[in-house]
Scaffold this motif. Structure first.
Motif, short mmCIF file in Angstrom:
data_model
loop_
_atom_site.label_atom_id
_atom_site.label_comp_id
_atom_site.label_asym_id
_atom_site.label_seq_id
_atom_site.Cartn_x
_atom_site.Cartn_y
_atom_site.Cartn_z
N ILE B 404 87.32 74.66 39.65
CA ILE B 404 88.51 75.31 40.22
C ILE B 404 88.66 76.76 39.74
CG2 ILE B 404 91.04 75.29 40.50
CD1 ILE B 404 90.95 72.25 40.17
N TYR B 405 88.69 76.94 38.43
CA TYR B 405 89.04 78.25 37.87
C TYR B 405 87.80 79.12 37.60
CZ TYR B 405 93.20 75.47 37.22
OH TYR B 405 94.28 74.65 37.43
N HIS B 406 88.05 80.39 37.34
CA HIS B 406 87.03 81.35 36.87
C HIS B 406 85.81 81.44 37.77
CE1 HIS B 406 89.25 82.28 33.25
NE2 HIS B 406 89.50 80.99 33.12
N ASN B 407 86.03 81.49 39.07
CA ASN B 407 84.91 81.73 40.00
C ASN B 407 84.80 83.24 40.22
OD1 ASN B 407 83.08 81.98 42.04
ND2 ASN B 407 83.99 80.43 43.37
N ASN B 408 83.88 83.88 39.50
CA ASN B 408 83.69 85.33 39.63
C ASN B 408 82.37 85.66 40.31
OD1 ASN B 408 82.23 84.46 37.32
ND2 ASN B 408 82.05 86.59 36.64
N GLY B 409 81.85 84.72 41.10
CA GLY B 409 80.56 84.91 41.76
C GLY B 409 80.58 86.02 42.80
N ILE B 410 79.39 86.52 43.11
CA ILE B 410 79.23 87.61 44.08
C ILE B 410 79.61 87.12 45.48
CG2 ILE B 410 77.49 89.02 45.26
CD1 ILE B 410 76.06 89.22 42.50
N GLN B 411 80.45 87.90 46.17
CA GLN B 411 80.94 87.56 47.51
C GLN B 411 80.05 88.20 48.57
OE1 GLN B 411 83.55 85.63 48.65
NE2 GLN B 411 82.76 86.12 50.69
N THR B 412 79.77 87.47 49.65
CA THR B 412 79.00 88.03 50.77
C THR B 412 79.86 88.12 52.03
OG1 THR B 412 77.09 86.83 49.87
CG2 THR B 412 76.82 87.83 52.05
N TRP B 413 79.82 89.27 52.69
CA TRP B 413 80.42 89.41 54.02
C TRP B 413 79.30 89.65 55.01
CZ3 TRP B 413 84.91 87.73 52.92
CH2 TRP B 413 85.78 88.31 51.99
N HIS B 414 79.29 88.88 56.08
CA HIS B 414 78.35 89.14 57.17
C HIS B 414 79.07 90.01 58.21
CE1 HIS B 414 76.46 87.92 61.14
NE2 HIS B 414 75.48 88.52 60.49
N VAL B 415 78.52 91.20 58.47
CA VAL B 415 79.09 92.09 59.48
C VAL B 415 78.17 92.04 60.70
CG1 VAL B 415 79.78 94.46 60.03
CG2 VAL B 415 80.06 93.58 57.69
N ASN B 416 78.73 91.66 61.85
CA ASN B 416 77.88 91.57 63.05
C ASN B 416 77.80 92.92 63.77
OD1 ASN B 416 80.18 91.84 64.62
ND2 ASN B 416 80.33 89.65 65.12
N ALA B 417 77.07 92.96 64.87
CA ALA B 417 76.83 94.22 65.58
C ALA B 417 78.12 94.84 66.11
CB ALA B 417 75.85 93.99 66.72
N LYS B 418 79.16 94.00 66.29
CA LYS B 418 80.46 94.53 66.75
C LYS B 418 81.29 95.10 65.61
CE LYS B 418 81.09 91.15 70.46
NZ LYS B 418 81.87 89.92 70.75
N GLY B 419 80.83 94.87 64.38
CA GLY B 419 81.59 95.35 63.23
C GLY B 419 82.51 94.30 62.64
N GLU B 420 82.54 93.10 63.25
CA GLU B 420 83.39 92.02 62.73
C GLU B 420 82.73 91.41 61.49
OE1 GLU B 420 84.79 90.60 67.19
OE2 GLU B 420 83.03 89.73 66.23
N ALA B 421 83.56 91.03 60.52
CA ALA B 421 83.01 90.50 59.27
C ALA B 421 83.44 89.06 59.06
CB ALA B 421 83.48 91.35 58.09
N GLU B 422 82.56 88.30 58.42
CA GLU B 422 82.83 86.89 58.14
C GLU B 422 82.41 86.56 56.71
OE1 GLU B 422 81.65 82.38 59.68
OE2 GLU B 422 80.49 84.08 60.39
N ASN B 423 83.17 85.65 56.10
CA ASN B 423 82.84 85.15 54.76
C ASN B 423 81.68 84.16 54.88
OD1 ASN B 423 82.78 83.99 52.23
ND2 ASN B 423 84.85 83.11 52.33
N VAL B 424 80.55 84.51 54.26
CA VAL B 424 79.38 83.62 54.32
C VAL B 424 78.74 83.52 52.94
CG1 VAL B 424 78.86 84.28 56.71
CG2 VAL B 424 77.72 85.47 54.83
N GLU B 425 77.78 82.64 52.83
CA GLU B 425 76.92 82.63 51.65
C GLU B 425 75.48 82.73 52.13
OE1 GLU B 425 77.53 80.14 48.32
OE2 GLU B 425 79.68 79.95 48.68
N VAL B 426 74.63 83.31 51.29
CA VAL B 426 73.24 83.50 51.68
C VAL B 426 72.28 82.84 50.68
CG1 VAL B 426 73.62 85.63 52.96
CG2 VAL B 426 73.16 85.73 50.50
N SER B 427 71.05 82.64 51.16
CA SER B 427 70.02 82.04 50.31
C SER B 427 69.57 83.04 49.25
CB SER B 427 68.83 81.62 51.17
OG SER B 427 68.34 82.74 51.88
#
Lengths: 217, 427
Positions: B404-427
């Motif tokens: 639950i607590y202390h999640n300081n992991g690196i965040q990924t945003w996927h930005v598509n060709a339209k410029g819209e962004a989504e919360n994702v995770e990557v390999s």
């Protein structure tokens, strides 16, 4: 020329006096009276320090719980809606869906007493008398199979209650991931391929701003 | 330049809505904005606006100022399904709408356990009791007679990003990272107040307690209290807001927000911890093996790209783009922030701009030419102790997904060709 160092040292001395480092007391505030301390000092520690005089049975606790607590926590501490579950959950702590209850997780019985005495019932805090808090605590311990049905909890026997999960708490070991000393982060050609593995849109639980605005209008 | 074109009805929300509906997206091309400016009859330069001609409100129209009506979307938001009741709940700072390092008082996220206590400062008292030579009671006036200090600190809830342990869940940095704010506190050093009462030699722990209906209590080791803790009565120059503990709150720099007791009315001095509900049942970190970490006070180094992000897409199309975000560490200052545009294949250093203060937010920028291709954005912060912000998978490897607590992991945003962004995770 010889006067110079003296002047500097005097000036330096004055500066020291004006800084926030307090050598002397400021004589601020007044002494708290015994009655004032008694009114506010209600906290209870695992060793029993702070417990008020009093006692209460599981049976009495069940009655009070039904009247004062069950609306949110359920008759048997099972929790209504998203309100906290107080009983059960044994054996779930290592699972994918741990149910953290007084019995399955809480390390000290004193925490139950301290929290009820200061913060419960929700919205009517500090309305229960010490005997009632002993009784409700006894009932919650009973729901978690920590005491028997005919148990009476009191100031005298409180410290003898041991919680099953106490041994599973340990000190903070962080940092627990590699620091600069162990591994400098990669800057170039760190991966050959990158794939998206998880997406928030699939879950779709984010509040929508349009809905939010509509509900306020 | 699109900002100039914004009409109240053409807000970012409207843009998002039309984009989501698959309608005409103004954001889609770099030339969209310019084309619109030519075509519209209401060219902002050749068309006179009301405010060019008529008188505006006089000086007394708004004795306590508020933001422009065009900023009405800049608000705290909550996630109703998270908690059982709004009185014991949390809302989130709109990080994507802010810049610099200071959070405006009205936008600082709120976390209450029994609602907002409306405390009359004339009736408020701070008591120091327990292992002291003389138990004392202070009025607010007494407290303001101690030597004052000013410090800028971030306050982060230990549960910030806690909903993301099992994967990408909430779409927006307000929701994933908005349990944080950073303000300038004015107050007095806790050690000065304790000195006034006189600590006994066996004083090892403090128990601050709130005056609200939750009577919030936590255990704080004496070393931290004497090192840098403050008792604050002002934030960003004005009195604490009621939701931030008016008239008095504890400040525990770099440590989890729950300990910064609001509506502070008492500090008991003891020789061992209390193991209160908020440091046993809550704010302990459950590991995969069923064991749990306790007293996990420090907030680890962390960063987040606030723009672009799901609530703040790229609306200008390809071309010069400003990426910005925040970084912080409960252990000191932030030395460096790295940015990747390709999900972690290659990294470049971002530019930290503005003050770099101990245990405060740091603002970073990264300017680049966007070619219109999809992006996988991440930021990685490194603090003054050499702590490197880990990936979410690195954290899961050590801690599992139940903490639950202390999640300081690196965040990924996927930005598509339209410029819209989504919360994702990557390999």
């Amino acid at each position: 020329m010889l006067k110079f160092p003296k002047i500097i040292s005097i000036a330096f001395g004055l500066t020291l006096c004006a800084t926030p480092a307090l050598a002397e007391k400021l004589n601020l505030g007044r002494e708290a009276t015994k009655a004032e301390i008694k009114a506010w000092d209600i906290d209870v520690r695992p060793d029993g320090q702070g417990l008020p005089e009093g006692k209460g049975t599981v049976e009495k606790g069940e009655q009070i719980f039904a009247e004062q607590c069950a609306a949110c926590h359920g008759d048997f501490g099972e929790g209504v809606d998203r309100w906290p579950v107080l009983a059960g959950g044994l054996g779930t702590i290592k699972s994918e869906d741990p149910v953290k209850t007084v019995g399955s997780y809480w390390p000290y019985a004193s925490t139950v007493f301290d929290y009820i005495y200061r913060a419960m019932p929700f919205g009517n805090a500090q309305s229960l008398k010490p005997d009632e808090v002993y009784a409700v605590t006894a009932y919650i311990l009973y729901l978690n199979e920590i005491v028997a049905e005919d148990f009476e909890l009191s100031k005298n026997n409180f410290a003898s209650i041991k919680m099953p999960n106490e041994k599973n708490f340990f000190a903070d070991p962080r940092p627990d991931t590699p620091t600069m000393k162990k591994k400098k982060p990669c800057m170039k050609n760190c991966k050959k391929e990158v794939k998206i593995t998880k997406r928030a849109r699939v879950i779709n639980v984010t509040p929508e701003e349009d809905k939010e605005a509509a509900s306020k209008e | 330049m699109t900002n100039e074109l914004k009409k109240p009805e053409l807000s970012r929300r409207a843009l998002l809505k039309s984009a989501a509906a698959g309608g005409v997206t103004l954001a889609a091309s770099a030339t969209g904005a310019k084309a619109l400016e030519k075509e519209t009859k209401e060219n902002p330069i050749t068309t006179k606006q009301d405010w060019n001609q008529v008188l505006g409100d006089g000086v007394d129209a708004n004795p306590y100022g508020s933001p422009s009506e065009y900023e009405k979307n800049v608000i705290r938001r909550s996630v109703p399904w998270l908690t059982a009741s709004p009185e014991s709940s949390i809302n989130f700072t709109p990080l994507h709408e802010l810049d610099g390092i200071i959070t405006p008082n009205g936008l600082c996220f709120e976390r209450h356990h029994a609602g907002i206590a409306e405390v009359d400062p004339a009736e408020h008292r701070l008591m120091i009791n327990g292992l002291v030579d003389k138990p004392l009671v202070f009025t607010m006036e007494d407290i303001m007679r101690f030597p004052r200090t000013n410090k800028i600190y971030f306050l982060e809830c230990a549960a910030n990003s806690g909903m993301e342990w099992r994967g990408a869940q909430l779409n927006g940095c307000q929701f994933t990272h908005g349990m944080i704010h950073c303000v300038n506190y004015t107050g007095v050093l806790l050690k000065d107040i304790l000195a006034e009462a006189g600590l006994k030699t066996n004083a090892k722990w403090l128990m601050p307690e709130g005056a609200d209906a939750s009577g919030m209590n936590r255990s704080v080791p004496i070393e931290k209290a004497l090192k840098d803790c403050m008792v604050a009565f002002k934030m960003n120059g004005e009195a604490l807001r009621p939701e931030q503990g008016y008239p008095l709150r504890l400040v525990i720099p770099g440590w989890e927000g729950n300990m910064w007791v609001k509506w502070l009315r008492r500090i008991e001095v003891g020789d061992m911890p209390w193991h209160a509900r908020e440091e046993t049942s809550k704010y302990t970190d459950l590991m995969e093996n069923g064991k749990a970490r306790r007293f996990t006070w420090e907030m680890d180094c962390k960063s987040i790209i606030t723009n672009p992000s799901p609530q703040a897409p790229i609306t200008h199309g390809k071309g010069h783009t400003v990426l910005t975000g925040l970084a912080w560490s409960g252990r000191g200052t932030v030395d460096r922030v790295d940015i990747t545009l390709d999900g972690g294949k290659n990294w470049q250093k971002a530019r930290i701009d503005g003050p770099s203060l101990d245990k405060a937010l740091h603002r970073f920028y990264f300017e680049f030419e966007w070619d219109g291709r999809p992006l996988l954005l991440q930021s990685r912060a490194i603090d003054s102790t050499g702590y490197v912000q880990p990936t979410k998978d690195e954290l899961r490897e050590v801690r599992g997904t139940n903490s639950i607590y202390h999640n300081n992991g690196i965040q990924t945003w996927h930005v598509n060709a339209k410029g819209e962004a989504e919360n994702v995770e990557v390999s």
